[in-house]
Design a protein around this motif. Structure first.
Motif, short mmCIF file in Angstrom:
data_model
loop_
_atom_site.label_atom_id
_atom_site.label_comp_id
_atom_site.label_asym_id
_atom_site.label_seq_id
_atom_site.Cartn_x
_atom_site.Cartn_y
_atom_site.Cartn_z
N ARG A 223 0.82 -1.22 0.00
CA ARG A 223 0.00 0.00 0.00
C ARG A 223 0.86 1.27 0.00
O ARG A 223 0.32 2.38 -0.13
CB ARG A 223 -0.89 -0.04 1.25
CG ARG A 223 -1.79 1.13 1.53
CD ARG A 223 -2.91 1.22 0.49
NE ARG A 223 -4.08 1.96 0.94
CZ ARG A 223 -4.12 3.25 1.23
NH1 ARG A 223 -3.02 3.96 1.16
NH2 ARG A 223 -5.25 3.82 1.61
N THR B 193 2.92 4.58 -0.60
CA THR B 193 2.89 5.60 -1.66
C THR B 193 4.30 5.73 -2.26
O THR B 193 5.28 5.21 -1.71
CB THR B 193 2.47 6.95 -1.10
OG1 THR B 193 3.48 7.38 -0.17
CG2 THR B 193 1.12 6.88 -0.40
N ARG B 194 4.38 6.46 -3.36
CA ARG B 194 5.69 6.64 -3.99
C ARG B 194 6.68 7.33 -3.04
O ARG B 194 7.87 7.01 -3.02
CB ARG B 194 5.55 7.45 -5.28
CG ARG B 194 4.92 6.64 -6.40
CD ARG B 194 4.71 7.45 -7.65
NE ARG B 194 3.95 6.69 -8.64
CZ ARG B 194 4.50 5.88 -9.55
NH1 ARG B 194 5.81 5.74 -9.61
NH2 ARG B 194 3.76 5.21 -10.40
N SER C 117 -10.25 1.67 -1.64
CA SER C 117 -8.91 2.28 -1.61
C SER C 117 -7.88 1.27 -1.11
O SER C 117 -6.79 1.12 -1.68
CB SER C 117 -8.97 3.52 -0.71
OG SER C 117 -7.70 4.01 -0.50
N TRP C 118 -8.24 0.57 -0.03
CA TRP C 118 -7.30 -0.41 0.53
C TRP C 118 -7.13 -1.60 -0.41
O TRP C 118 -6.01 -2.05 -0.66
CB TRP C 118 -7.78 -0.88 1.91
CG TRP C 118 -6.81 -1.86 2.51
CD1 TRP C 118 -6.87 -3.21 2.44
CD2 TRP C 118 -5.61 -1.54 3.22
NE1 TRP C 118 -5.79 -3.77 3.07
CE2 TRP C 118 -5.00 -2.78 3.56
CE3 TRP C 118 -5.00 -0.36 3.61
CZ2 TRP C 118 -3.80 -2.83 4.27
CZ3 TRP C 118 -3.81 -0.42 4.32
CH2 TRP C 118 -3.22 -1.65 4.63
N GLU D 273 -3.80 -4.28 -6.70
CA GLU D 273 -3.74 -3.92 -8.13
C GLU D 273 -2.31 -4.12 -8.63
O GLU D 273 -1.45 -3.23 -8.51
CB GLU D 273 -4.19 -2.46 -8.32
CG GLU D 273 -4.44 -2.13 -9.78
CD GLU D 273 -5.05 -0.75 -9.94
OE1 GLU D 273 -4.88 0.10 -9.05
OE2 GLU D 273 -5.69 -0.51 -10.98
N PRO E 66 -0.39 -4.18 -11.43
CA PRO E 66 0.45 -3.23 -12.18
C PRO E 66 0.76 -1.95 -11.41
O PRO E 66 1.85 -1.40 -11.53
CB PRO E 66 -0.40 -2.92 -13.42
CG PRO E 66 -1.42 -4.00 -13.51
CD PRO E 66 -1.68 -4.44 -12.11
N ASP E 67 -0.21 -1.48 -10.61
CA ASP E 67 0.02 -0.23 -9.87
C ASP E 67 1.00 -0.44 -8.73
O ASP E 67 1.89 0.38 -8.49
CB ASP E 67 -1.32 0.31 -9.36
CG ASP E 67 -1.15 1.67 -8.70
OD1 ASP E 67 -0.54 2.56 -9.33
OD2 ASP E 67 -1.64 1.87 -7.57
N VAL F 261 -10.55 -7.48 -16.29
CA VAL F 261 -9.47 -6.70 -15.65
C VAL F 261 -8.18 -7.51 -15.66
O VAL F 261 -7.09 -7.00 -15.97
CB VAL F 261 -9.86 -6.30 -14.21
CG1 VAL F 261 -8.68 -5.65 -13.49
CG2 VAL F 261 -11.05 -5.34 -14.23
N ALA G 262 -6.35 -7.53 -18.95
CA ALA G 262 -5.64 -6.26 -19.18
C ALA G 262 -4.34 -6.22 -18.39
O ALA G 262 -3.30 -5.79 -18.89
CB ALA G 262 -6.54 -5.09 -18.80
N TRP G 263 -4.40 -6.69 -17.15
CA TRP G 263 -3.20 -6.71 -16.32
C TRP G 263 -2.12 -7.62 -16.93
O TRP G 263 -0.94 -7.27 -16.94
CB TRP G 263 -3.53 -7.22 -14.91
CG TRP G 263 -4.29 -6.26 -14.05
CD1 TRP G 263 -4.76 -5.02 -14.41
CD2 TRP G 263 -4.69 -6.47 -12.70
NE1 TRP G 263 -5.43 -4.45 -13.37
CE2 TRP G 263 -5.40 -5.31 -12.30
CE3 TRP G 263 -4.53 -7.50 -11.79
CZ2 TRP G 263 -5.94 -5.17 -11.02
CZ3 TRP G 263 -5.06 -7.37 -10.52
CH2 TRP G 263 -5.75 -6.22 -10.14
N GLU H 48 -0.44 -5.91 -19.74
CA GLU H 48 0.41 -4.80 -19.27
C GLU H 48 1.69 -5.34 -18.60
O GLU H 48 2.79 -4.87 -18.88
CB GLU H 48 -0.39 -3.94 -18.28
CG GLU H 48 0.40 -2.90 -17.52
CD GLU H 48 0.84 -1.75 -18.39
OE1 GLU H 48 0.36 -1.65 -19.55
OE2 GLU H 48 1.70 -0.95 -17.93
#
Lengths: 401, 404
Positions: A91, A93-94, A156-157, A163, A165-166, A280, A283-284, A287
């Motif tokens: 989870r 962040t960058r 969100s969690w 996810e 790829p993200d 979905v 698509a993943w 990618e």
């Protein structure tokens, strides 16, 4: 100083607990082989992740202050290879990823993420929510997760950790793709130890030498059991403190009593959600295939299998099956209540015994004389000075006695 | 670097230099703004960038030097929102990143956002990630307001003085104490009568909540009610318990009930036989938004700050957030209306019974205990909480207290 660091960042429900179990239980042997898993307690990396992500977690985060910096220091000091592993790191962040990677100094960082197909992850994630006091119904959960705007914390969690790829973009964008390892969770009909072999391959350890502890594997709940625990949550949420919920509902009922009950229908996805999840996933797969990561396993593992059984709705379960599960839960709770009552009785007996011993000690004549002298020492300077000398002579440990 | 990334970097540079142009206007215009240094803004999302813009809008009123502001901006841009909330939202561009699938496009990652439309809740979350460190660096101001001094203290030597002791919700005690001292009474003394002050239950609980948060609690208003909606009340709100406790210790106890702190003052002065005094209007306190910001900050401090330093952080924040005449005004949450009515009725019954036994005296209308002010909000307004957070952040970096 470590040459190489492996950061295993999830995902939840992909065998992370058993990998952490192997690394923790065998950390001394592994250290001799050049792999350092810096952890004094099983949840050390969980606390470090809470600290890195400033993530309150039911009060346990108060034990996490400074935990990431301490972990990073141990990683930097480790010879050879060091491993950090916790699934909630997915989870991050960058900005948090940047801080984490920078904290490892000059070591070559490898990111490892294990992924399972969405059709299995969605029900598993709802069950995890149910086992963590939530009362959201299954259909509502799926609606929230599928909302493209993802405004709800549940969505969100979920996407934050699942996810693929993200997650890999956040963790891997600043690394060469060959240092980003995607381990795919095999299909259910694959050999049981195949996932462990894939993890062992990335970690560079012998899969036969170190076997996972089966008790660390989270068995899933069936449909009636999930429905029961969710209903129980609505009844006890405001009345049972999290610490007791954890012990009696999550551990005793969900994990030790209701998980893996034979004959219960398995939780799957409704047909329309299954189709959406398949879309979905396709698509993943496309990618991820283009990104050049090191795939350990096969991207096809992320392609959901067609529905094998009829969907059984936990929001409208077979009430007879729920009643059966409830009976099993009541039996477990009665047994536990009896065990605790026995324990309480034994402790009461012990206290009574100690009180008796204390009383006998007070009744001794020498005790009464000593007590009178101590009382007099408060008003008599000579006795007071003598008592002070006596206390110093007995030493500090005696003073506290 | 893509055109979008270059533009974003230029906007970040504009903001950290104190610029206030919103993203939509900035990205639509040709600009020659100085880009942010390489070390910043790469990882920032829409919320962080918008927070810097909102801070820049208030920079002048707090007289923040340009270099101090740039340092603060860098800090905000490098800080992710702590805890759970929305993910870090990418700044919206002309066309979102999408990947092809069999039935159309599947977006990867959180939905891009116009920074100006990021919810206030998220902007507050970013600021609570920055505040614990700023509070730790700030000097600790004088914490609680000093007890009021009797202006006629020398006159006491020449004539007998009324004495009193007070019990009850904290803000009510502070207001009545100030009024009684100003009227010439003196607090303390073993034989002094005890005045137990009572207000509507929702207001008493709001004051108790405020005090708990000022002492480091991270409990929400809703959760605070859920904790006390059962068969217990916080000590300062348990009027029968307080009255009985002091009466059992041999004190004369007088329970005073009124609809507001201001209305307690005349009943308290009358109870002591003092001349009527107006209620002090400017005692510093925290409003609902300030308490809510403080409890959010306490929550983050739980994971960022060692245990022995957390109270100091809360004290420093509270000292900066106090404003003259402010107090928490929130309505009982809808879910607890029934429980609140039941508790109020029980307190009234217990007080009536205590008075009938002669254990203590009761003055005022017992019905005020159950009064619910329908005009009050049930939760603090996130937009006002954001205002408080922005002002507190700027006050801390300038090293001065907010304008009072």
């Amino acid at each position: 100083m470590s040459d190489r660091v492996i950061v295993h960042v999830g995902a939840p429900k992909t065998g992370t607990s058993f990998v952490q179990s192997v690394l923790f239980e065998n950390r001394e042997v592994l250290a001799e082989q050049g792999l350092t898993y810096p952890a004094e307690r099983f949840d050390a990396h969980f606390l470090a992740a809470l600290d890195l992500m400033q993530l309150p977690w039911g009060g346990i985060e108060r034990e996490a202050v400074g935990a990431w910096d301490r972990l990073a220091e141990e990683v930097r000091a480790a010879p050879g290879l060091a491993v950090v592993s916790h699934e909630i790191l997915a989870r991050a962040t960058r900005a948090q990823v940047a801080r984490a990677l920078a904290s490892f100094g000059d070591a070559e960082v490898h990111v490892v993420y294990s992924a399972r197909d969405l059709v299995r992850q969605l029900p598993a994630e709802w069950q995890e929510n149910v086992k963590h006091r939530r009362t959201v119904e299954y259909a509502d959960f799926l609606d929230k997760v599928r909302d493209p705007e993802r405004p709800h914390p549940l969505a969100s969690w979920f996407w934050g950790v699942q996810e693929v790829p993200d997650v890999l973009a956040r963790w891997g964008d600043t690394l060469p793709p060959e240092q980003v390892h995607l381990i795919t969770v095999p299909r259910p009909d694959a050999p049981r130890d195949l996932l462990w072999q894939r993890f062992a391959h990335v970690l560079g350890i012998d899969p036969g030498e170190h076997q996972p502890d089966p008790t660390r594997v989270n068995a899933s709940l069936g449909v009636p059991e999930s429905a029961l625990v969710r209903r129980l949550n609505t009844a006890v949420l405001e009345r049972v403190a999290p610490v007791h919920y954890r012990e009696f509902v999550r551990e005793l009922l969900a994990h030790r009593t209701l998980a893996g009950r034979a004959g219960s229908p398995r939780l799957t996805l409704p047909p329309e959600v299954h189709a959406w999840a398949t879309d979905v996933s396709e698509a993943w797969i496309a990618e991820l295939g283009a990104r050049g990561y090191d795939v350990v396993g096969d991207l096809a593992d992320l392609r959901p299998a067609p529905p094998a059984e009829e969907f059984c709705d936990p929001d409208h379960p077979d009430e007879a099956q729920v009643a059966d599960a409830a009976l099993a839960a009541m039996a477990a709770l009665v047994e536990e209540a009896a065990r605790l009552r026995e324990e309480e009785r034994a402790l009461r007996d012990e206290v009574t015994d100690l009180q008796g011993q204390l009383h006998e000690a007070y009744l001794r004549p020498t005790y009464r004389v000593r007590r009178k002298l101590v009382g007099m020492s408060e008003s008599n300077p000579v006795l007071g000075a003598a008592y002070g000398v006596y206390r110093r002579a007995r030493g500090s440990s005696s003073r506290d006695a | 670097m893509s055109d979008h990334d270059s533009l974003l970097r230029a906007w970040a540079g504009h903001l950290r230099a104190g610029g206030t142009t919103p993203w939509r206007a900035f990205s639509a215009a040709d600009t020659t703004a100085t880009p942010a240094p390489d070390s910043v803004a790469v990882t920032a999302g829409a919320a962080q960038l918008e927070v810097v813009r909102r801070l820049a809008q208030r920079r002048d009123s707090h007289a923040v030097a340009p270099e101090v502001f740039a340092t603060l901006a860098d800090r905000v841009l490098a800080t992710s929102g702590p805890g759970r909330g929305l993910p870090q939202l990418p700044v919206v561009r002309q066309s979102p990143v999408e990947i092809a699938s069999g039935r159309g496009a599947v977006r990867v990652g959180p939905p891009p956002a116009d920074p100006a439309r990021v919810p206030a809740e998220e902007l507050v979350r970013v600021l609570t990630g920055v505040l614990p460190a700023l509070l730790a660096e700030a000097p600790t101001p004088s914490s609680d307001p000093a007890r009021p001094r009797d202006p006629r203290r020398w006159a006491r030597l020449r004539r007998p003085t009324a004495r009193f002791r007070l019990a009850g919700p904290p803000q009510a005690v502070a207001v009545v104490r100030a009024a009684l001292v100003a009227a010439g009474a003196r607090e303390g003394g073993r034989w002094a009568p005890v005045l137990v002050l009572g207000l509507p239950l929702e207001e008493m609980l709001a004051q108790a909540w405020s005090l708990r948060v000022q002492r480091g609690s991270a409990t929400r208003w809703f959760r605070f009610w859920s904790r006390w909606a059962g068969d217990r009340l916080p000590v300062s709100v348990d009027l029968p318990g307080l009255a009985t406790h002091h009466a059992a210790a041999g004190s004369r106890v007088h329970v005073l009930l009124a609809a507001s702190c201001g209305q307690l003052v005349p009943t308290a002065t009358a109870a002591l036989g003092l001349p009527a005094r107006p209620a002090p209007a400017d005692l510093p306190g925290l409003d609902a938004a300030a308490v809510d910001l403080l409890r959010r900050t306490n929550r983050v401090a739980g994971v960022t700050t060692p245990a022995d330093e957390r109270l100091g952080l809360a004290t420093t924040a509270a000292a900066h957030l106090r404003r003259p005449g402010s107090t928490v005004r929130l309505r009982v949450p809808e879910q607890f209306r029934g429980a609140a009515a039941g508790r109020s009725a029980r307190v009234a019954t217990d007080l009536t019974a205590g008075a009938a036994r002669g254990t203590y005296a009761v003055s005022g209308d017992l019905d005020v205990l159950g009064v619910v002010d329908e005009d009050l909000p049930q939760t603090p307004d996130p937009a006002v909480v954001l205002d408080r957070a922005l002002d507190l952040t700027l006050a801390l970096v300038t090293g001065t207290e907010e304008e009072r």
